[in-house]
Design a protein around this motif. Structure first.
Motif, PDB file in Angstrom:
ATOM      1  N   HIS A  59       0.901  -1.300  -0.135  1.00  0.00           N
ATOM      2  CA  HIS A  59       0.028   0.064  -0.046  1.00  0.00           C
ATOM      3  C   HIS A  59       0.891   1.204   0.143  1.00  0.00           C
ATOM      4  O   HIS A  59       2.077   1.499   0.898  1.00  0.00           O
ATOM      5  N   PRO A  60       0.658   2.292  -0.832  1.00  0.00           N
ATOM      6  CA  PRO A  60       1.423   3.404  -0.885  1.00  0.00           C
ATOM      7  C   PRO A  60       1.243   4.290   0.375  1.00  0.00           C
ATOM      8  O   PRO A  60       0.045   4.217   1.219  1.00  0.00           O
ATOM      9  N   THR A  61       2.030   4.925   0.671  1.00  0.00           N
ATOM     10  CA  THR A  61       2.021   5.763   1.947  1.00  0.00           C
ATOM     11  C   THR A  61       1.174   7.134   1.560  1.00  0.00           C
ATOM     12  O   THR A  61       0.414   7.606   2.452  1.00  0.00           O
ATOM     13  N   SER A  62       1.221   7.376   0.441  1.00  0.00           N
ATOM     14  CA  SER A  62       0.445   8.520   0.015  1.00  0.00           C
ATOM     15  C   SER A  62       0.408   8.327  -1.636  1.00  0.00           C
ATOM     16  O   SER A  62       1.190   7.976  -2.260  1.00  0.00           O
ATOM     17  N   GLY A  63      -0.436   9.245  -2.394  1.00  0.00           N
ATOM     18  CA  GLY A  63      -0.625   9.076  -3.821  1.00  0.00           C
ATOM     19  C   GLY A  63      -1.960   8.108  -4.111  1.00  0.00           C
ATOM     20  O   GLY A  63      -2.408   7.514  -3.261  1.00  0.00           O
ATOM     21  N   GLU A  64      -2.102   8.170  -5.264  1.00  0.00           N
ATOM     22  CA  GLU A  64      -3.309   7.384  -5.772  1.00  0.00           C
ATOM     23  C   GLU A  64      -2.646   6.440  -7.209  1.00  0.00           C
ATOM     24  O   GLU A  64      -1.806   6.856  -7.843  1.00  0.00           O
ATOM     25  N   VAL A  65      -3.494   5.643  -7.394  1.00  0.00           N
ATOM     26  CA  VAL A  65      -3.124   4.583  -8.593  1.00  0.00           C
ATOM     27  C   VAL A  65      -4.576   4.318  -9.251  1.00  0.00           C
ATOM     28  O   VAL A  65      -5.551   3.793  -8.676  1.00  0.00           O
ATOM     29  N   TRP A  66      -4.725   4.779 -10.683  1.00  0.00           N
ATOM     30  CA  TRP A  66      -5.858   4.769 -11.220  1.00  0.00           C
ATOM     31  C   TRP A  66      -5.767   3.783 -12.629  1.00  0.00           C
ATOM     32  O   TRP A  66      -4.625   3.839 -13.206  1.00  0.00           O
ATOM     33  N   MET A  67      -6.644   3.114 -12.806  1.00  0.00           N
ATOM     34  CA  MET A  67      -6.783   2.367 -14.133  1.00  0.00           C
ATOM     35  C   MET A  67      -8.009   2.142 -14.715  1.00  0.00           C
ATOM     36  O   MET A  67      -8.890   1.927 -14.116  1.00  0.00           O
ATOM     37  N   SER A  68      -7.945   2.564 -16.028  1.00  0.00           N
ATOM     38  CA  SER A  68      -9.269   2.512 -16.756  1.00  0.00           C
ATOM     39  C   SER A  68     -10.351   3.294 -16.243  1.00  0.00           C
ATOM     40  O   SER A  68     -11.464   2.943 -15.979  1.00  0.00           O
ATOM     41  N   GLY A  69     -10.031   4.627 -15.466  1.00  0.00           N
ATOM     42  CA  GLY A  69     -10.982   5.158 -14.623  1.00  0.00           C
ATOM     43  C   GLY A  69     -11.567   4.844 -13.298  1.00  0.00           C
ATOM     44  O   GLY A  69     -12.286   5.448 -12.794  1.00  0.00           O
ATOM     45  N   GLU A  70     -10.544   3.797 -12.762  1.00  0.00           N
ATOM     46  CA  GLU A  70     -11.158   3.398 -11.582  1.00  0.00           C
ATOM     47  C   GLU A  70     -10.073   3.295 -10.669  1.00  0.00           C
ATOM     48  O   GLU A  70      -8.643   2.943 -11.020  1.00  0.00           O
ATOM     49  N   ARG A  71     -10.253   3.937  -9.367  1.00  0.00           N
ATOM     50  CA  ARG A  71      -9.046   4.091  -8.365  1.00  0.00           C
ATOM     51  C   ARG A  71      -8.626   2.518  -7.960  1.00  0.00           C
ATOM     52  O   ARG A  71      -9.436   1.577  -7.361  1.00  0.00           O
ATOM     53  N   LEU A  72      -7.394   2.418  -8.110  1.00  0.00           N
ATOM     54  CA  LEU A  72      -6.998   1.066  -8.050  1.00  0.00           C
ATOM     55  C   LEU A  72      -6.346   0.618  -6.746  1.00  0.00           C
ATOM     56  O   LEU A  72      -6.418  -0.490  -6.365  1.00  0.00           O
ATOM     57  N   ASP A  73      -5.694   1.614  -6.110  1.00  0.00           N
ATOM     58  CA  ASP A  73      -5.019   1.491  -4.922  1.00  0.00           C
ATOM     59  C   ASP A  73      -5.898   0.918  -3.754  1.00  0.00           C
ATOM     60  O   ASP A  73      -5.701   0.656  -2.603  1.00  0.00           O
ATOM     61  N   LEU A  74      -7.435   1.180  -3.999  1.00  0.00           N
ATOM     62  CA  LEU A  74      -8.133   1.097  -3.024  1.00  0.00           C
ATOM     63  C   LEU A  74      -8.808  -0.467  -3.099  1.00  0.00           C
ATOM     64  O   LEU A  74      -9.273  -0.971  -2.044  1.00  0.00           O
ATOM     65  N   LEU A  75      -8.385  -1.306  -4.173  1.00  0.00           N
ATOM     66  CA  LEU A  75      -8.889  -2.538  -4.439  1.00  0.00           C
ATOM     67  C   LEU A  75      -7.879  -3.606  -3.922  1.00  0.00           C
ATOM     68  O   LEU A  75      -6.785  -3.348  -3.920  1.00  0.00           O
ATOM     69  N   PRO A  76      -8.470  -4.544  -3.454  1.00  0.00           N
ATOM     70  CA  PRO A  76      -7.180  -5.742  -3.057  1.00  0.00           C
ATOM     71  C   PRO A  76      -6.993  -6.472  -4.519  1.00  0.00           C
ATOM     72  O   PRO A  76      -7.409  -6.244  -5.699  1.00  0.00           O
ATOM     73  N   PRO A  77      -5.832  -7.024  -4.327  1.00  0.00           N
ATOM     74  CA  PRO A  77      -5.066  -7.734  -5.460  1.00  0.00           C
ATOM     75  C   PRO A  77      -6.048  -8.413  -6.472  1.00  0.00           C
ATOM     76  O   PRO A  77      -5.892  -8.222  -7.871  1.00  0.00           O
ATOM     77  N   TYR A  78      -6.796  -9.288  -5.919  1.00  0.00           N
ATOM     78  CA  TYR A  78      -7.611 -10.221  -6.655  1.00  0.00           C
ATOM     79  C   TYR A  78      -8.762  -9.361  -7.517  1.00  0.00           C
ATOM     80  O   TYR A  78      -9.341 -10.189  -8.503  1.00  0.00           O
ATOM     81  N   LYS A  79      -8.770  -8.199  -6.862  1.00  0.00           N
ATOM     82  CA  LYS A  79      -9.933  -7.624  -7.853  1.00  0.00           C
ATOM     83  C   LYS A  79      -9.522  -6.541  -8.963  1.00  0.00           C
ATOM     84  O   LYS A  79     -10.172  -5.844  -9.508  1.00  0.00           O
ATOM     85  N   ARG A  80      -8.318  -6.702  -9.026  1.00  0.00           N
ATOM     86  CA  ARG A  80      -7.602  -5.820 -10.256  1.00  0.00           C
ATOM     87  C   ARG A  80      -7.515  -6.609 -11.449  1.00  0.00           C
ATOM     88  O   ARG A  80      -7.028  -7.727 -11.270  1.00  0.00           O
ATOM     89  N   ARG A  81      -7.583  -5.887 -12.568  1.00  0.00           N
ATOM     90  CA  ARG A  81      -7.232  -6.915 -13.911  1.00  0.00           C
ATOM     91  C   ARG A  81      -5.693  -6.749 -14.060  1.00  0.00           C
ATOM     92  O   ARG A  81      -5.193  -6.217 -15.079  1.00  0.00           O
ATOM     93  N   VAL A  82      -4.959  -7.093 -13.125  1.00  0.00           N
ATOM     94  CA  VAL A  82      -3.440  -6.871 -13.215  1.00  0.00           C
ATOM     95  C   VAL A  82      -3.071  -8.053 -12.678  1.00  0.00           C
ATOM     96  O   VAL A  82      -3.400  -9.055 -11.940  1.00  0.00           O
ATOM     97  N   ASN A  83      -1.999  -8.810 -13.683  1.00  0.00           N
ATOM     98  CA  ASN A  83      -1.200  -9.966 -13.087  1.00  0.00           C
ATOM     99  C   ASN A  83       0.220  -9.904 -12.860  1.00  0.00           C
ATOM    100  O   ASN A  83       0.667  -8.782 -13.961  1.00  0.00           O
ATOM    101  N   THR A  84       0.861 -10.734 -12.259  1.00  0.00           N
ATOM    102  CA  THR A  84       2.188 -10.433 -12.318  1.00  0.00           C
ATOM    103  C   THR A  84       2.989 -11.737 -12.454  1.00  0.00           C
ATOM    104  O   THR A  84       2.612 -12.687 -12.005  1.00  0.00           O
ATOM    105  N   VAL A  85       4.206 -11.628 -13.216  1.00  0.00           N
ATOM    106  CA  VAL A  85       5.106 -12.448 -13.476  1.00  0.00           C
ATOM    107  C   VAL A  85       6.243 -12.254 -12.694  1.00  0.00           C
ATOM    108  O   VAL A  85       6.966 -11.290 -12.713  1.00  0.00           O
TER     109      VAL A  85
END
Length: 348
Positions: A59-85
């Motif tokens: 979690h960031p100490t401050s700031g925001e992350v947005w994706m496709s018009g949605e606030r991403l940093d407020l969502l848990p990982p499994y609700k983000r359309r993001v995958n990591t290798v």
């Protein structure tokens, strides 16, 4: 082209502090849909922390992350359309290749018929259909890397994060996988954010490079621009070789010891980056900046040779020569004034 596409990801003023130690400082970054962006930096620069914040593992100490018009940093990982290798690939050793790839959609509760179709599609994209029944221990490192990619792609993410996924491969396979990964990204059209400390890897694969230093963005630019027009002395030195020339500018002329050349830089102290390949044996170009030097040593670099020369005022410069042994003894050299690029001094 990615730079003509709409913004997919917006990182806004992200900072991260661990035990009062700032790791990221006010990072703002826009990433286009379909772009291959590389976050490049030394160990400890904050690149993996930034990736983990986008993924939702930090979690960031401050700031925001947005994706496709949605606030991403407020969502848990499994609700983000993001995958990591990950660097380690993290494949389940007791599952087959197809079972590893099917794991994500199965956990998400997708129907069996849909899972089968999506797994076949993902394995086809990375050309691993023939190894579907194999377990990870029975396939090579490069093949494991492809399986890790398939396992991410099967979830149909909007954004794929890759944390130094090629670092465990040998040099030849790594070069091969760089080209394959770039081709795959073009084929599937997904936005890739790739983390590496390898400058050559970043130059080969990226649409743009975001260079991090001490948790701050030093420069964000396409590879050609970041190499030929570095913004800072750190960017110039970190990506490739360069000569940093401290000069005094007066009335449109830069003076650096025995070197002088015309410049549009304002009067006063200035710092310039001059790439070794921009210095060549003196010829008939009347507009070139010419100087005399003595060769002091050579180092072999495969297709080229780096030659260290010393000017009459004991300034040492590096010259790249395509022909081994071409520069010996006393030499007359030159460079085009526009190849001496003004850069901002980087803080130590």
């Amino acid at each position: 082209m990615p730079d003509q596409n709409p913004t997919l990801l917006s990182v806004r003023g992200i900072a991260k502090t661990f035990d009062r130690h700032p790791v990221l400082r006010d990072i703002s970054l826009e990433v286009a849909a379909g772009e291959f962006l590389t976050i490049l930096g030394e160990s400890g620069s904050g690149k993996t922390t930034l990736l983990r914040i986008i993924a939702g593992f930090e979690h960031p100490t401050s700031g925001e992350v947005w994706m496709s018009g949605e606030r991403l940093d407020l969502l848990p990982p499994y609700k983000r359309r993001v995958n990591t290798v990950f660097q380690s690939y993290a494949l389940f050793p007791h599952l087959t290749v197809e079972e590893n790839v099917a794991y994500g959609p199965r956990i998400a509760g997708a129907p069996s018929a849909e899972i089968k179709l999506r797994v076949e599609e993902a394995l086809a994209k990375v050309r691993m259909q023939a190894f579907a029944k194999y377990k990870p221990a029975k396939i090579s490192g490069g093949q494991q890397q492809r399986v890790a990619l398939a396992r991410a792609l099967v979830n149909r993410p909007q954004l794929l994060l890759l944390d130094e996924p090629l670092s465990a491969l040998d040099a030849n396979l790594r070069r091969q996988m760089q080209m394959e990964l770039k081709a795959l990204q073009r084929e599937v059209g997904i936005t890739f954010i790739f983390v590496t400390h390898d400058q050559e890897e970043a130059m080969v694969m990226s649409d743009r490079i975001a260079l991090l230093r001490f948790g701050q963005l030093e420069q964000v630019a396409p590879p050609y621009e970041i190499y030929n027009r570095p913004a800072t002395s750190y960017a110039a030195q970190f990506i490739g070789h360069t000569n940093l020339l401290r000069a005094e500018v007066k009335s449109g002329t830069a003076l650096s010891g025995s070197l002088s050349w015309p410049t549009a830089a304002p009067d006063g102290s200035a710092l310039f980056s001059l790439r070794p390949e921009c210095i060549r044996p003196a010829g008939g170009n009347p507009n070139a900046a010419k100087f005399h030097a003595r060769v002091i040593d050579h180092s072999f670099h495969g297709a080229s040779e780096l030659v260290h020369v010393q000017t009459s005022d004991a300034q040492t410069l590096t010259v790249r020569s395509a022909q081994r042994g071409m520069l010996r003894g006393e030499v007359d050299l030159e460079f085009n004034p526009e190849d001496a690029v003004p850069v901002r001094p980087s803080e130590k």
